[in-house]
Design a protein around this motif. Structure first.
Motif, mmCIF file in Angstrom:
data_model
loop_
_atom_site.group_PDB
_atom_site.id
_atom_site.type_symbol
_atom_site.label_atom_id
_atom_site.label_comp_id
_atom_site.label_asym_id
_atom_site.label_seq_id
_atom_site.Cartn_x
_atom_site.Cartn_y
_atom_site.Cartn_z
ATOM 1 N N GLN A 96 0.812 -1.215 0.000
ATOM 2 C CA GLN A 96 0.000 0.000 0.000
ATOM 3 C C GLN A 96 0.846 1.267 0.000
ATOM 4 O OE1 GLN A 96 -3.137 0.997 -0.240
ATOM 5 N NE2 GLN A 96 -3.992 -1.049 -0.558
ATOM 6 N N THR A 170 -8.600 -7.246 -0.690
ATOM 7 C CA THR A 170 -8.464 -5.836 -0.342
ATOM 8 C C THR A 170 -9.797 -5.206 0.016
ATOM 9 O OG1 THR A 170 -6.576 -5.671 -1.862
ATOM 10 C CG2 THR A 170 -7.556 -3.609 -1.112
ATOM 11 N N LEU A 171 -10.833 -5.520 -0.754
ATOM 12 C CA LEU A 171 -12.141 -4.909 -0.523
ATOM 13 C C LEU A 171 -12.963 -5.655 0.519
ATOM 14 C CD1 LEU A 171 -13.133 -4.024 -4.212
ATOM 15 C CD2 LEU A 171 -11.872 -2.645 -2.545
ATOM 16 N N ARG A 255 -11.813 -1.838 -12.715
ATOM 17 C CA ARG A 255 -13.088 -1.362 -12.158
ATOM 18 C C ARG A 255 -12.896 -0.749 -10.780
ATOM 19 N NH1 ARG A 255 -16.530 0.472 -9.799
ATOM 20 N NH2 ARG A 255 -18.779 0.009 -9.744
ATOM 21 N N TYR A 256 -12.040 -1.340 -9.947
ATOM 22 C CA TYR A 256 -11.890 -0.883 -8.575
ATOM 23 C C TYR A 256 -10.512 -0.242 -8.318
ATOM 24 C CZ TYR A 256 -15.984 -3.832 -7.880
ATOM 25 O OH TYR A 256 -17.229 -4.392 -7.966
ATOM 26 N N THR A 258 -9.418 2.830 -8.114
ATOM 27 C CA THR A 258 -9.388 3.924 -7.130
ATOM 28 C C THR A 258 -9.519 3.393 -5.713
ATOM 29 O OG1 THR A 258 -10.399 5.412 -8.734
ATOM 30 C CG2 THR A 258 -10.436 6.083 -6.422
ATOM 31 N N ARG A 259 -10.414 2.442 -5.494
ATOM 32 C CA ARG A 259 -10.624 1.895 -4.161
ATOM 33 C C ARG A 259 -9.437 1.050 -3.690
ATOM 34 N NH1 ARG A 259 -16.346 -0.956 -3.672
ATOM 35 N NH2 ARG A 259 -15.537 -1.169 -1.541
ATOM 36 N N LEU A 260 -8.752 0.416 -4.622
ATOM 37 C CA LEU A 260 -7.625 -0.430 -4.242
ATOM 38 C C LEU A 260 -6.453 0.386 -3.712
ATOM 39 C CD1 LEU A 260 -7.576 -3.017 -7.196
ATOM 40 C CD2 LEU A 260 -8.454 -3.361 -4.873
ATOM 41 N N THR A 261 -6.272 1.603 -4.216
ATOM 42 C CA THR A 261 -5.160 2.435 -3.770
ATOM 43 C C THR A 261 -5.546 3.360 -2.627
ATOM 44 O OG1 THR A 261 -5.746 4.077 -5.462
ATOM 45 C CG2 THR A 261 -4.072 2.448 -6.038
ATOM 46 N N ALA A 262 -6.805 3.318 -2.237
ATOM 47 C CA ALA A 262 -7.290 4.209 -1.173
ATOM 48 C C ALA A 262 -7.510 3.489 0.140
ATOM 49 C CB ALA A 262 -8.585 4.900 -1.613
ATOM 50 N N GLN A 263 -7.106 2.223 0.221
ATOM 51 C CA GLN A 263 -7.337 1.461 1.447
ATOM 52 C C GLN A 263 -6.440 1.966 2.582
ATOM 53 O OE1 GLN A 263 -9.781 -0.997 1.798
ATOM 54 N NE2 GLN A 263 -10.395 -0.124 -0.162
#
Length: 263
Positions: A96, A170-171, A255-256, A258-263
């Motif tokens: 991360q 991750t999600l 698709r995800y 943005t969310r993968l790098t914002a964890q």
């Protein structure tokens, strides 16, 4: 006049992969005390145990394949897929901090981990084959190209699983534990310790749904000239599953992203 050099996307990607490869290889081998020894001991222990079970306890020796190499192919091939999938699943969370650099994307960490794991398992396989050869066992494959092609497809399937699982882990972190548990029964449903042709027809149809089974049996067919495996073994099926999982995994990363790098 000063010249401003502009690096291409390919050049940047190669540099990122090279740096990640060195980082991952160093972490994999030096992350814990004697970590490199465990990488070798784990598959070796499984191979020795299964050799004892089949060669001594059950006295089961196939006429078309020596039991040592039969077990080696099954264990090595399954561990290749399992380790790539599980290590890939953990890649995003473990890196991360690197996503602060815009050149590094989550998908890069999974791709590099799969490459590092393949590199390590090639070394592990070579060491184990050398050990078997020193014991007087014939380790020469009858069709090296078929063995390499089947191994590559197993690697690609493991990569596809790693790409998908990395997004899921991750999600939805809780599902990662479930995925790890699933690999235990999958070990017994992947023809690691038996030939598919030796199973009852009803059980055979269940086992053949598993793409890993096709890869392991194809490797054995390439290793032993006289090996009589299941007639329905298909590398085309394994290739389709590998391509589908890689495509789906890459689509999930896009698709995800943005969310993968914002964890």
């Amino acid at each position: 006049m000063s010249r401003t050099s502009v690096r291409s996307d390919v050049s940047i990607a190669v540099s990122v992969w090279r740096a990640l490869f060195l980082r991952e290889a160093s972490a994999r081998l030096a992350g814990a005390r004697a970590a490199w020894i465990w990488i070798l001991i784990e598959p070796a222990a499984h191979i020795i145990f299964l050799m004892v079970v089949f060669g001594v306890i059950r006295h089961q020796v196939r006429q078309d394949a020596n039991i040592e190499m039969f077990v080696f192919v099954g264990v090595w091939g399954f561990f290749l897929v399992r380790n790539i999938a599980q290590r890939g699943m953990e890649a995003i969370n473990a890196n991360q901090a690197l996503f602060a650099y815009r050149q590094v994307q989550p998908v890069d960490t999974v791709l590099v981990r799969a490459t590092v794991e393949a590199f390590l398992y090639v070394i592990v396989g070579a060491v184990l084959l050398a050990a078997l050869a020193l014991l007087g066992i014939d380790v020469r494959p009858a069709d090296p190209l078929l063995v390499l092609w089947a191994a590559f497809l197993l690697w690609a399937f493991g990569l596809g699983l790693g790409l998908m699982f990395s997004v899921i882990e991750t999600l939805l972190p809780g599902l990662g534990k479930v995925i790890r548990i699933v690999f235990t029964p999958l070990y017994f449903l992947s023809a690691v310790m038996y030939s598919v042709s030796s199973l009852p027809r009803s059980m055979r149809e269940v086992v053949l749904v598993n793409p890993i089974t096709h890869g392991l049996e194809a490797m054995r067919s390439g290793w032993f000239a006289a090996y009589h495996g299941e007639a329905h073994i298909s590398l085309g099926y394994l290739a389709f599953c590998a391509l589908a999982t890689v495509f789906l995994g890459l689509a999930m990363h896009m698709r995800y992203a943005t969310r993968l790098t914002a964890q």
